[in-house]
Write a protein that holds these residues in place. Sequence first.
Motif, PDB file in Angstrom:
ATOM      1  N   THR A  79       0.857  -1.185   0.000  1.00 29.63           N
ATOM      2  CA  THR A  79       0.000   0.000   0.000  1.00 29.63           C
ATOM      3  C   THR A  79       0.895   1.236   0.000  1.00 29.63           C
ATOM      4  O   THR A  79       1.852   1.304   0.787  1.00 29.63           O
ATOM      5  N   PRO A  80       0.625   2.214  -0.877  1.00 27.33           N
ATOM      6  CA  PRO A  80       1.465   3.422  -0.909  1.00 27.33           C
ATOM      7  C   PRO A  80       1.526   4.099   0.465  1.00 27.33           C
ATOM      8  O   PRO A  80       0.517   4.197   1.155  1.00 27.33           O
ATOM      9  N   LEU A  81       2.728   4.547   0.848  1.00 29.42           N
ATOM     10  CA  LEU A  81       2.912   5.252   2.128  1.00 29.42           C
ATOM     11  C   LEU A  81       2.696   6.740   1.897  1.00 29.42           C
ATOM     12  O   LEU A  81       3.651   7.506   1.826  1.00 29.42           O
ATOM     13  N   ALA A  82       1.430   7.110   1.778  1.00 29.84           N
ATOM     14  CA  ALA A  82       1.103   8.443   1.272  1.00 29.84           C
ATOM     15  C   ALA A  82       0.693   9.424   2.367  1.00 29.84           C
ATOM     16  O   ALA A  82       0.230  10.527   2.071  1.00 29.84           O
ATOM     17  N   ASP A  83       0.897   9.064   3.640  1.00 28.69           N
ATOM     18  CA  ASP A  83       0.355   9.923   4.703  1.00 28.69           C
ATOM     19  C   ASP A  83       0.963  11.334   4.731  1.00 28.69           C
ATOM     20  O   ASP A  83       0.267  12.308   5.001  1.00 28.69           O
ATOM     21  N   LEU A  84       2.268  11.454   4.399  1.00 26.23           N
ATOM     22  CA  LEU A  84       2.875  12.791   4.408  1.00 26.23           C
ATOM     23  C   LEU A  84       2.257  13.675   3.322  1.00 26.23           C
ATOM     24  O   LEU A  84       2.089  14.883   3.504  1.00 26.23           O
ATOM     25  N   LEU A  85       1.936  13.065   2.184  1.00 25.12           N
ATOM     26  CA  LEU A  85       1.323  13.833   1.090  1.00 25.12           C
ATOM     27  C   LEU A  85      -0.051  14.335   1.504  1.00 25.12           C
ATOM     28  O   LEU A  85      -0.425  15.477   1.246  1.00 25.12           O
ATOM     29  N   GLU A  86      -0.799  13.445   2.151  1.00 24.67           N
ATOM     30  CA  GLU A  86      -2.131  13.820   2.605  1.00 24.67           C
ATOM     31  C   GLU A  86      -2.034  14.922   3.661  1.00 24.67           C
ATOM     32  O   GLU A  86      -2.747  15.918   3.612  1.00 24.67           O
ATOM     33  N   GLN A  87      -1.076  14.744   4.573  1.00 25.85           N
ATOM     34  CA  GLN A  87      -0.929  15.693   5.679  1.00 25.85           C
ATOM     35  C   GLN A  87      -0.547  17.078   5.182  1.00 25.85           C
ATOM     36  O   GLN A  87      -0.962  18.095   5.726  1.00 25.85           O
ATOM     37  N   CYS A  88       0.256  17.147   4.097  1.00 30.78           N
ATOM     38  CA  CYS A  88       0.711  18.476   3.641  1.00 30.78           C
ATOM     39  C   CYS A  88      -0.272  19.122   2.670  1.00 30.78           C
ATOM     40  O   CYS A  88       0.019  20.158   2.082  1.00 30.78           O
ATOM     41  N   GLY A  89      -1.425  18.486   2.515  1.00 31.03           N
ATOM     42  CA  GLY A  89      -2.499  19.183   1.799  1.00 31.03           C
ATOM     43  C   GLY A  89      -2.655  18.821   0.335  1.00 31.03           C
ATOM     44  O   GLY A  89      -3.383  19.500  -0.404  1.00 31.03           O
ATOM     45  N   CYS A  90      -1.978  17.765  -0.127  1.00 31.57           N
ATOM     46  CA  CYS A  90      -2.158  17.355  -1.518  1.00 31.57           C
ATOM     47  C   CYS A  90      -3.542  16.733  -1.680  1.00 31.57           C
ATOM     48  O   CYS A  90      -4.017  16.026  -0.786  1.00 31.57           O
ATOM     49  N   ILE A 140      -7.385   4.757  -5.729  1.00 28.41           N
ATOM     50  CA  ILE A 140      -7.413   4.014  -6.992  1.00 28.41           C
ATOM     51  C   ILE A 140      -6.855   2.621  -6.728  1.00 28.41           C
ATOM     52  O   ILE A 140      -5.677   2.457  -6.417  1.00 28.41           O
ATOM     53  N   SER A 141      -7.738   1.618  -6.841  1.00 28.29           N
ATOM     54  CA  SER A 141      -7.340   0.273  -6.427  1.00 28.29           C
ATOM     55  C   SER A 141      -6.176  -0.246  -7.275  1.00 28.29           C
ATOM     56  O   SER A 141      -5.300  -0.948  -6.768  1.00 28.29           O
ATOM     57  N   GLU A 142      -6.138   0.095  -8.566  1.00 30.24           N
ATOM     58  CA  GLU A 142      -5.053  -0.393  -9.435  1.00 30.24           C
ATOM     59  C   GLU A 142      -3.694   0.127  -8.974  1.00 30.24           C
ATOM     60  O   GLU A 142      -2.659  -0.440  -9.298  1.00 30.24           O
ATOM     61  N   LEU A 143      -3.686   1.234  -8.244  1.00 28.64           N
ATOM     62  CA  LEU A 143      -2.418   1.807  -7.785  1.00 28.64           C
ATOM     63  C   LEU A 143      -2.103   1.374  -6.351  1.00 28.64           C
ATOM     64  O   LEU A 143      -1.069   1.742  -5.807  1.00 28.64           O
ATOM     65  N   GLY A 144      -2.998   0.640  -5.724  1.00 31.66           N
ATOM     66  CA  GLY A 144      -2.713   0.083  -4.405  1.00 31.66           C
ATOM     67  C   GLY A 144      -3.431   0.796  -3.271  1.00 31.66           C
ATOM     68  O   GLY A 144      -3.193   0.505  -2.108  1.00 31.66           O
ATOM     69  N   GLY A 145      -4.325   1.739  -3.581  1.00 29.61           N
ATOM     70  CA  GLY A 145      -5.073   2.400  -2.511  1.00 29.61           C
ATOM     71  C   GLY A 145      -5.042   3.913  -2.634  1.00 29.61           C
ATOM     72  O   GLY A 145      -5.206   4.464  -3.720  1.00 29.61           O
ATOM     73  N   ARG A 146      -4.767   4.551  -1.497  1.00 29.95           N
ATOM     74  CA  ARG A 146      -4.856   6.005  -1.443  1.00 29.95           C
ATOM     75  C   ARG A 146      -3.577   6.630  -2.010  1.00 29.95           C
ATOM     76  O   ARG A 146      -2.460   6.332  -1.557  1.00 29.95           O
ATOM     77  N   VAL A 147      -3.736   7.469  -3.014  1.00 31.19           N
ATOM     78  CA  VAL A 147      -2.586   8.119  -3.653  1.00 31.19           C
ATOM     79  C   VAL A 147      -2.872   9.606  -3.843  1.00 31.19           C
ATOM     80  O   VAL A 147      -4.026  10.025  -3.868  1.00 31.19           O
ATOM     81  N   LEU A 196       6.086  13.654  -6.481  1.00 32.80           N
ATOM     82  CA  LEU A 196       6.178  12.323  -5.878  1.00 32.80           C
ATOM     83  C   LEU A 196       6.710  11.334  -6.903  1.00 32.80           C
ATOM     84  O   LEU A 196       6.688  11.602  -8.108  1.00 32.80           O
ATOM     85  N   ALA A 197       7.229  10.220  -6.440  1.00 32.65           N
ATOM     86  CA  ALA A 197       7.768   9.213  -7.356  1.00 32.65           C
ATOM     87  C   ALA A 197       7.865   7.867  -6.653  1.00 32.65           C
ATOM     88  O   ALA A 197       8.005   7.801  -5.435  1.00 32.65           O
ATOM     89  N   GLY A 198       7.790   6.809  -7.457  1.00 27.89           N
ATOM     90  CA  GLY A 198       7.944   5.452  -6.923  1.00 27.89           C
ATOM     91  C   GLY A 198       6.639   4.881  -6.400  1.00 27.89           C
ATOM     92  O   GLY A 198       5.556   5.347  -6.768  1.00 27.89           O
ATOM     93  N   ASP A 199       6.739   3.907  -5.504  1.00 28.91           N
ATOM     94  CA  ASP A 199       5.553   3.194  -5.036  1.00 28.91           C
ATOM     95  C   ASP A 199       4.528   4.102  -4.351  1.00 28.91           C
ATOM     96  O   ASP A 199       3.339   3.792  -4.346  1.00 28.91           O
ATOM     97  N   VAL A 200       4.960   5.229  -3.786  1.00 30.54           N
ATOM     98  CA  VAL A 200       3.995   6.120  -3.127  1.00 30.54           C
ATOM     99  C   VAL A 200       3.007   6.705  -4.149  1.00 30.54           C
ATOM    100  O   VAL A 200       1.902   7.101  -3.804  1.00 30.54           O
TER     101      VAL A 200
END
Lengths: 365, 169
Positions: A253-264, A269-276, A292-296
């Motif tokens: 699952t993408p480790l996207a919490d910092l992106l969410e926290q900073c207001g992105c 999207i399930s094909e991408l592994g979840g929340r992006v 951003l880049a990579g699995d996130v």
Amino acid sequence: MIRKVQMAVIGGGPAGLSAAVAAASQGVTVEIFDDNFIPGGQLIKQTHKFFGAKQHLCGTRGMDIAQILLDRCTQHNVIINQQATVTGVYANTLGVLYPDKFEEVEFKSLVVATGASENMIRFVNNELPGIYGAGAIQTLMNVFGIRPAQNVLMVGSGNIGLIVSYQLKQAEVEVECIVEALPQVGGYQVHASKIQRMGIPILTNHTIIRAEGNEQEGVTGAIISEIDKDFRPVPGTEKYLSVDTICLAVGLTPLADLLEQCGCKMTTISELGGRVAVHNHYMQTSRPDVFLAGDVSGIEEAVTATLEGQLAGLAAAKYMNIGNPLIIQNKMNEILIQLNEFRDGPFGEKATYGSQRLLKEYSYE
Amino acid sequence: MSEDQNNLNHSTIPEFLTDILPPEERILKRPVAIIECFQEIPCNPCVDSCPQNAISIDEGINRIPQIDYDLCTGCTLCVPKCPGLAIFVVGVDKEDKTKGSVTIPYEFNDLPQIGEEVIGLNRQGKPVTPAVVKKVIVSKITDKTAVITLSLPSEFIHEVRFFKRQSSK
């Protein structure tokens, strides 16, 4: 006084290192913040030769690719901070926690390349000692040189499950079998063939339903079962396996919490592994200074992470008006062609479809 | 040469191989690479590994590699280059057609000795025949992947794809 950098990169894996090199090659001063002891992300554990084309360093072992990328960072004076955990991203600063201090770092642009976390599945006793994610097994074996087990049940036949099974055999650990919930092997057939010819069976339509053991001894066995098309265990098909370790390779699952926290702006999207984070072709999020880049950005693999990293680094340089915009644009176009070429097969369909869905959301902005 | 002599006695040829195998006359002439890569995956190092330019991949890097068996010399350079360890070289002894050879990529610490008797395993890891290690190549070019050639009865050249040492469990 707050330290200032032009570009900050969170994560020192293939995406982060590539982003740093690409931006630094345009004259950007770059610092990477990586929470591990050693840079390289998952690459340092990859003892197998990589797929891909010549320009992607194909045929080279992952751990050697890490060294090549680190050498490029050195050439371009990229500073890599280790054991540097970014705990928050604010208007234009990062909070970075080290073992002995906390500091704030101001940035003009930011590349988030935090990777992914491993998924867990439900089964009885899944909290027992001796149940590992595939990443932990690889860390013990390939980073610290510790044999992690004697006898393993592998859950999941994606490329990670297949490759880690192969690496376990190389470390002289027995792999009892691989169970796969789907009716077919998830990873590349060539990876599956490698382990099948060593006599490791891959049981499709099977899953683990229970771990045996206790807190003191850890895992002493596992019960697997056939499952029907709705993933329900078929009664009477249970089988006991005597294993001391259960390895889970059941997705990321993408480790996207910092992106969410900073207001992105975020989407699922399930094909991408979840929340992006919603982003464009050039890996720019809804926050124009954050890339951003990579699995996130969607679960894929190391070659595409490297290409996405290059895109993000170049796009960040362009955003800051550093370097020659025409040269940068040409380079970005070339990388986009390589990305499309790489994904132009049945295994790239998911990523392509996922990023198309994402681009639609981006263009609705 | 009578037709009988020309036909090799193969124990089993898996169905997926029948479409790609070179004609038997070709195998009898000199060793030949068999590329067991049947899925479109993004990968092409095999193309550059071949000094004869016998291997090609159409448009991009995702198509299935094709090999020109007339150009292939059976040199085995492609064997360690394939990241999927999916290329094998098979051959049949010209003098004695009951004798064959299979070249296999091998990435384990316990390298066998030349002349050692081992057990040939099929694609499912089942023992099928005794075999003898004829050649072991480890060099800078192979990058830690050993290239091992086994001598075995020619009827097993399309079946044996791995081996185990007598000493191993």
